[in-house]
Every structure is written in C-alpha cells, then in structure tokens.
Design an enzyme around this catalytic site. Structure first.
Site, mmCIF file in Angstrom:
data_model
loop_
_atom_site.group_PDB
_atom_site.id
_atom_site.type_symbol
_atom_site.label_atom_id
_atom_site.label_comp_id
_atom_site.label_asym_id
_atom_site.label_seq_id
_atom_site.Cartn_x
_atom_site.Cartn_y
_atom_site.Cartn_z
ATOM 1 N N ASP A 66 0.520 -1.074 -0.003
ATOM 2 C CA ASP A 66 -0.211 0.350 -0.208
ATOM 3 C C ASP A 66 0.982 1.217 0.157
ATOM 4 O O ASP A 66 1.808 0.938 0.244
ATOM 5 C CB ASP A 66 -0.944 -0.444 0.899
ATOM 6 C CG ASP A 66 -0.645 -0.444 2.716
ATOM 7 O OD1 ASP A 66 1.109 -0.405 2.890
ATOM 8 O OD2 ASP A 66 -0.550 -0.825 3.362
ATOM 9 N N ASN A 134 -7.966 -1.073 13.927
ATOM 10 C CA ASN A 134 -9.733 -1.336 13.694
ATOM 11 C C ASN A 134 -9.745 -2.749 12.896
ATOM 12 O O ASN A 134 -10.696 -3.346 12.258
ATOM 13 C CB ASN A 134 -9.875 -0.408 12.860
ATOM 14 C CG ASN A 134 -9.073 0.392 11.707
ATOM 15 O OD1 ASN A 134 -8.244 -0.567 11.274
ATOM 16 N ND2 ASN A 134 -9.214 0.929 10.965
ATOM 17 N N HIS A 136 -7.991 -3.602 9.994
ATOM 18 C CA HIS A 136 -7.912 -3.714 8.812
ATOM 19 C C HIS A 136 -6.486 -4.141 7.998
ATOM 20 O O HIS A 136 -5.815 -4.727 8.653
ATOM 21 C CB HIS A 136 -7.473 -2.325 7.966
ATOM 22 C CG HIS A 136 -6.358 -1.065 8.607
ATOM 23 N ND1 HIS A 136 -6.413 -0.069 8.560
ATOM 24 C CD2 HIS A 136 -4.987 -1.660 8.667
ATOM 25 C CE1 HIS A 136 -4.987 0.522 8.800
ATOM 26 N NE2 HIS A 136 -5.046 -0.768 9.120
ATOM 27 N N GLU A 141 -9.713 -1.041 5.146
ATOM 28 C CA GLU A 141 -10.307 -0.278 6.192
ATOM 29 C C GLU A 141 -12.019 -0.762 6.282
ATOM 30 O O GLU A 141 -12.213 -2.171 5.692
ATOM 31 C CB GLU A 141 -11.106 0.928 5.667
ATOM 32 C CG GLU A 141 -9.430 1.947 5.773
ATOM 33 C CD GLU A 141 -8.970 2.127 7.265
ATOM 34 O OE1 GLU A 141 -9.009 0.991 8.426
ATOM 35 O OE2 GLU A 141 -8.234 3.172 7.635
HETATM 36 C C1 F6R Z 1 1.825 -0.698 6.053
HETATM 37 C C2 F6R Z 1 -0.322 -1.681 5.955
HETATM 38 C C3 F6R Z 1 -1.277 -0.992 7.541
HETATM 39 C C4 F6R Z 1 0.138 -2.178 8.453
HETATM 40 C C5 F6R Z 1 -1.044 -2.055 9.764
HETATM 41 C C6 F6R Z 1 -0.318 -2.147 11.154
HETATM 42 O O1 F6R Z 1 2.475 -1.282 4.935
HETATM 43 O O2 F6R Z 1 -0.535 -2.628 5.403
HETATM 44 O O3 F6R Z 1 -2.449 -2.535 7.149
HETATM 45 O O4 F6R Z 1 0.214 -3.231 8.791
HETATM 46 O O5 F6R Z 1 -1.604 -0.471 10.090
HETATM 47 O O6 F6R Z 1 0.488 -1.366 11.793
HETATM 48 P P1 F6R Z 1 1.570 -1.404 12.206
HETATM 49 O O7 F6R Z 1 2.386 -2.749 12.220
HETATM 50 O O8 F6R Z 1 2.418 0.071 12.630
HETATM 51 O O9 F6R Z 1 0.726 -1.334 13.892
#
Ligand code: F6R
Length: 239
Positions: A66, A134, A136, A141
């Site tokens: 992403d 949340n 995702h 989302e």
């Molecule tokens: C980032 C991504 C997000 C993160 C998620 C967890 O490229 O795809 O889905 O993996 O928000 O983020 P962290 O690891 O920072 O808690």
C-alpha cells in the site's frame, strides 16, 4: 487459519527463519510486503542475514502492499520510504524488482488498476500483512469486502493516528492499497501481529465472526493463511 504464537522475544527470529527457509526453497519468490512498525524487527533480521550471506533476494520480486496519498515525495512516513529504510535499502533486491503504487499519478484509479493487473500477472507466492487496531489489512478499512480490488481508499481516523508513529510530516487522509481480492489470491498469507495493543483485534479477527467489518477475519477463508503472533498479541485468544 493456522495460528502460531511465539515468545515475545523470539517472535521476529521465528518469522525471519521461516522466511529464509521459504527463500531458500524458492529464490524467485514473488512477495507482497507491508510497512508499519510490526515487521521492522523481522526486516532487520532479514537484512542481517543478507549481509551474513545466508539468504539472498537477488532473484525475488517485492510488491509494496500500500501507499499513503498526499504526502511529499520525500516524507519519511511514505510506505516507499519506510520499506527502503527498513528492508530494501539494506538487502540485495535488484532495483527493478521493487514494485510500488504511485500516489502522485495524475489518474489514481488508472494507477490502482495498473498495479492490480501487474500483480495478478506476476502471481503472488507470499503476502505478509500487519493488522491495524481497527482490523484493517493493507489499507482495507472496515467495510472492505473479499471482492475489493486495488483502489484508492479514505483512511479511518485510527489509521491516520497511527501514522504519527511513522515519522510522517503530516497525516494522510487517503491511500492506495491492494484489495482483499488480490491479498486472498496470494498462494500464502502471513498475518503478523505483536504487542498487547493488538490483542483485542487479533482475537476479534481470528475468533470472531468472519466479516468485512473486520477485514483481517476474511483471511480465515484462505486455504494457506497463518497468523504469526507474539504472546502479547495472542493473549486474548483463550485456550
Ligand atoms: C502498512 C499496512 C498497514 C499496517 C497496519 C499495522 O503498510 O499495510 O495495514 O500493517 O496498520 O501497522 P503497525 O505494524 O505499524 O501497527
């Protein structure tokens, strides 16, 4: 879905060892990788393994999962900057073997479609995903269906909040992400999660209803998905 919990201090080494074995078995592995904080210790160990000569990314392909939109090209919080800092800039992946979404493309919908098509043609062998508080994965989302494809998304407030941890100059309101469909088409998916702050959402994703309200729960429909957790993240799963 296979659920594996490792001692907190052994989690990263366990995931890295598994990934190294995977690369040994298939040096031309086509991978999709996330950024964020969770995989960083694993990425550090993979970089150290490359330096030590015990593994190589020379034949592999990496697709970024992403990207945030509306940030300056040199913003430290962009996913391309993070993957470069934490992994790609420290390993032997050839420059042409890193593929990413361009959030500055004039036609964002065309850019998402281009990326989705390129990825479907390449065929993902292994996808790593983190999980947001949340539920995702990628930037899919809550509300993202299993059929959702690569696209522009508006970010939830908790996602914008978590960006502050990434050194972003300011929060992004939107992003580009692979959809649930492309993630579910990967031959294998590893969901990685660490820390007490993820315990409740990990339990909801792995034990609660399978629903687009918690996109990570949709991985339970995948025939070869694993959750690789540290004990803290696994602490609300029960027996
Ligand atoms: C980032 C991504 C997000 C993160 C998620 C967890 O490229 O795809 O889905 O993996 O928000 O983020 P962290 O690891 O920072 O808690």
């Amino acid at each position: 879905m296979r659920i594996e919990a490792f001692p907190d201090d052994a989690w990263a080494a366990a995931v890295a060892a598994r990934w190294i074995r995977r690369l040994h078995a298939q040096p031309d592995l086509v991978m999709c990788l996330p950024t964020g904080a969770t995989p960083r210790p694993v990425y550090s160990m993979m970089a150290a393994a490359v330096i030590a000569g015990t593994v190589s990314f020379a034949g592999a392909q990496v697709y970024l999962l992403d990207e945030f939109g509306g940030l300056a090209p040199d913003d430290a919080g962009r996913c391309d900057a993070m993957i470069d800092r934490h992994l790609v800039g420290r390993i032997d992946l050839p420059p042409g073997s890193l593929h990413k979404l361009d959030p500055d493309a004039v036609d964002i919908d065309a850019e998402a479609a281009r990326y989705g098509a390129a990825l479907r043609q390449a065929g993902l062998d292994l996808t790593l995903v983190g999980i947001g508080v949340n539920g995702h994965i990628g930037l899919n989302e809550p509300g993202s269906s299993a059929e959702s494809t690569a696209r522009r998304v508006e970010l939830a407030s908790s996602t914008q909040e978590s960006m502050r941890r990434y050194g972003a100059g300011h929060s992004a309101a939107w992003g580009l992400t692979l959809g649930m469909a492309e993630i579910l088409q990967s031959a294998e998916v590893w969901l990685v999660a660490t820390g007490q702050s993820k315990a409740a959402i990990v339990a909801a994703a792995l034990k609660g209803p399978i629903s687009s309200a918690v996109p990570a729960s949709l991985l339970r429909q995948h025939p070869k998905a694993s959750a690789l957790l540290d004990q803290s993240a696994a602490s609300a799963l029960g027996g």
